[in-house]
Write a protein that holds these residues in place. Structure first.
Motif, PDB file in Angstrom:
ATOM      1  N   VAL A   1      47.015  -7.140  97.460  1.00  0.00           N
ATOM      2  CA  VAL A   1      46.043  -7.680  96.496  1.00  0.00           C
ATOM      3  C   VAL A   1      44.933  -6.663  96.204  1.00  0.00           C
ATOM      4  O   VAL A   1      44.439  -6.569  95.089  1.00  0.00           O
ATOM      5  CB  VAL A   1      45.417  -8.993  97.031  1.00  0.00           C
TER       6      VAL A   1
ATOM      7  N   ILE B   1      37.581 -10.289  93.479  1.00  0.00           N
ATOM      8  CA  ILE B   1      38.442 -10.911  94.503  1.00  0.00           C
ATOM      9  C   ILE B   1      37.549 -11.610  95.526  1.00  0.00           C
ATOM     10  O   ILE B   1      36.677 -10.976  96.124  1.00  0.00           O
ATOM     11  CB  ILE B   1      39.311  -9.856  95.221  1.00  0.00           C
TER      12      ILE B   1
ATOM     13  N   LEU C   1      50.662 -10.686  85.117  1.00  0.00           N
ATOM     14  CA  LEU C   1      49.250 -10.325  84.899  1.00  0.00           C
ATOM     15  C   LEU C   1      49.095  -9.417  83.680  1.00  0.00           C
ATOM     16  O   LEU C   1      48.150  -9.556  82.898  1.00  0.00           O
ATOM     17  CB  LEU C   1      48.659  -9.646  86.143  1.00  0.00           C
TER      18      LEU C   1
ATOM     19  N   LEU D   1      39.430 -10.849  85.435  1.00  0.00           N
ATOM     20  CA  LEU D   1      40.457 -11.370  86.351  1.00  0.00           C
ATOM     21  C   LEU D   1      39.745 -11.760  87.631  1.00  0.00           C
ATOM     22  O   LEU D   1      39.028 -10.937  88.219  1.00  0.00           O
ATOM     23  CB  LEU D   1      41.507 -10.283  86.637  1.00  0.00           C
TER      24      LEU D   1
ATOM     25  N   ILE E   1      40.326 -13.618  91.475  1.00  0.00           N
ATOM     26  CA  ILE E   1      41.371 -14.043  92.409  1.00  0.00           C
ATOM     27  C   ILE E   1      40.707 -14.840  93.524  1.00  0.00           C
ATOM     28  O   ILE E   1      39.748 -14.360  94.145  1.00  0.00           O
ATOM     29  CB  ILE E   1      42.114 -12.810  92.975  1.00  0.00           C
TER      30      ILE E   1
ATOM     31  N   PHE F   1      45.138 -16.743  90.363  1.00  0.00           N
ATOM     32  CA  PHE F   1      44.768 -15.545  89.589  1.00  0.00           C
ATOM     33  C   PHE F   1      44.330 -16.052  88.221  1.00  0.00           C
ATOM     34  O   PHE F   1      45.151 -16.537  87.443  1.00  0.00           O
ATOM     35  CB  PHE F   1      45.973 -14.615  89.421  1.00  0.00           C
TER      36      PHE F   1
ATOM     37  N   THR G   1      45.569 -19.599  84.255  1.00  0.00           N
ATOM     38  CA  THR G   1      45.553 -19.570  85.720  1.00  0.00           C
ATOM     39  C   THR G   1      46.967 -19.511  86.258  1.00  0.00           C
ATOM     40  O   THR G   1      47.788 -20.395  85.991  1.00  0.00           O
ATOM     41  CB  THR G   1      44.853 -20.829  86.278  1.00  0.00           C
TER      42      THR G   1
END
Ligand code: ADP
Length: 284
Positions: free
Chosen positions: A113, A139, A158, A176, A178, A198, A264
Motif C-alpha cells: 500500500v 493513507i 485505481l 485518493l 485509503i 480506496f 469507493t
C-alpha cells in the motif's frame, strides 16, 4: 386409457421441450466460446500492427535527426496518441470478454500500500498539473502496509478511477484516500471481515442520480453531451466493477451534479500470510 394416452403425450412433449432447451443452451455456450475466441484472436491481430505503428510514430515524434518540421513532428505525436487510445480500447474489450467467458485469472500477490502514492504521482501528476488540479493521496495510519490481493488488477481499477476523475474535473482537485472500513460486508456480497476502502474523490462535473447505476454497464456513458465532449468507450467502470467483485470486494459511486463524485473501491484486507494458502480464479 384416454388419460394415460394424454399423460404420455404430455410427457413426450415435456421431454421434447427439455431436449430443445438443452440443445439451445449448448448452442449458446458454443456461440459464446466462439465469440470469446474471436475477440482474443482479433485483439491479437490488431495489437501486432498497432505496436509497430506506435514504436515508429514515437521515434518520428522525437525527431532525433531534426529532419521533420514542427508540424510533421506534431502529426507523429497525434498518430502515437491515437494509437495509445486504440490499444487501451482493445485491451478493455479483451479484458471484458475474458471476464464474460470466465477466463480472467486473478493472481494473488502481496500488495504494498505504501507504494501507491508514488504510483499515483508518477502516472497522473503531469496530467493533473496540466489542468491545474490538486492531486493528493492520503493513507490512514491504521491501514496495513501490505495486504493480499492482485496488485496489477488493483492498479488497473485505481488507474481507471483516477483517469476518469481527472478527465471529468475542470477545477479543484482529485484525491485518493485509503482507510479501513470496519463494516462486515460489502453491498451485495457475503460478509468479508475487515475491508480496505480506496476512495477517489473529485470536484468535477458529477453524475446525475438516474445515470449513477447505468455508468457501470458496458458501453454506457453519463449523458450524451458529456460522451461527445469527453470521448471514451464506457467500458472502464464495467471492467473495474467486475474486477472488484473478483477480488472479493465491491465498487460503488456517490455523486452530485456540479459538485463532484466519489468512487469507493472496497477490498478485503486479507493478511499477506494468506498468500500461500489460496490462489483465486474466476468461478466457472
Ligand atoms: P469512459 O470514461 O471511457 O466513458 P467509464 O466506464 O470509465 O467509461 O465511465 C462511464 C461514464 O461514467 C463516463 O462516460 C462518464 O459519463 C461517467 N463518469 C465516470 N467517472 C466519472 C467522474 N469521475 N465524474 C463524472 N462522470 C464520470
Amino acid at each position: 386409457r384416454q388419460l394415460n394416452h394424454e399423460l404420455e403425450a404430455q410427457k413426450n412433449a415435456a421431454l421434447f421441450a427439455a431436449s430443445e432447451i438443452e440443445r439451445y443452451a449448448e448452442q449458446v455456450e458454443q456461440g459464446s466460446k466462439y465469440k470469446s475466441q474471436f475477440l482474443t484472436n482479433m485483439s491479437h491481430e490488431l495489437r501486432t500492427p498497432l505496436n509497430s505503428m506506435m514504436i515508429l510514430s514515437q521515434i518520428l515524434s522525437e525527431n532525433k535527426n531534426g529532419n521533420l518540421s514542427e508540424e510533421e513532428q506534431n502529426y507523429a505525436s497525434v498518430i502515437h496518441k491515437s494509437g495509445t487510445e486504440l490499444l487501451n480500447l482493445i485491451n478493455d474489450i479483451l479484458d471484458l470478454s475474458k471476464v464474460e467467458a470466465g477466463k480472467l485469472q486473478i493472481e494473488m500477490d502481496m500488495v504494498n500500500v505504501t507504494e501507491l502514492p508514488e504510483m499515483v504521482v508518477n502516472q497522473f501528476g503531469k496530467q493533473a498539473e496540466e489542468k491545474n488540479l490538486q492531486l493528493s493521496v492520503h493513507i490512514e495510519p491504521d491501514v496495513p502496509d501490505a495486504f493480499c490481493s492482485d496488485g496489477l488488477r488493483l492498479h488497473q481499477i485505481l488507474r481507471n478511477l483516477l483517469s476518469n476523475a481527472i478527465k471529468f474535473t475542470e477545477s479543484g482537485g482529485v484525491a485518493l484516500s485509503i482507510a479501513m472500513l470496519e463494516e462486515t460486508a460489502a453491498e451485495g456480497s457475503m460478509p468479508q471481515g475487515r475491508m480496505i476502502a480506496f476512495k477517489v474523490t473529485d470536484t468535477g462535473i458529477g453524475i446525475a442520480e438516474e445515470n449513477l447505476a447505468p455508468v457501470f454497464e458496458a458501453f454506457r456513458q453519463g449523458d450524451e453531451s458529456t460522451a461527445r465532449k469527453y470521448g471514451g468507450t464506457g467500458l472502464g467502470l464495467t471492467i473495474s466493477l467486475q474486477l472488484a467483485r473478483m477480488l472479493g470486494g465491491h465498487l460503488e459511486a456517490q455523486s452530485k451534479v456540479g459538485e463532484g463524485s466519489t468512487f469507493t473501491l472496497l477490498l478485503p484486507a486479507r493478511p499477506p500470510a494468506l498468500l500461500d494458502q489460496q490462489m483465486f480464479s474466476q468461478p466457472e
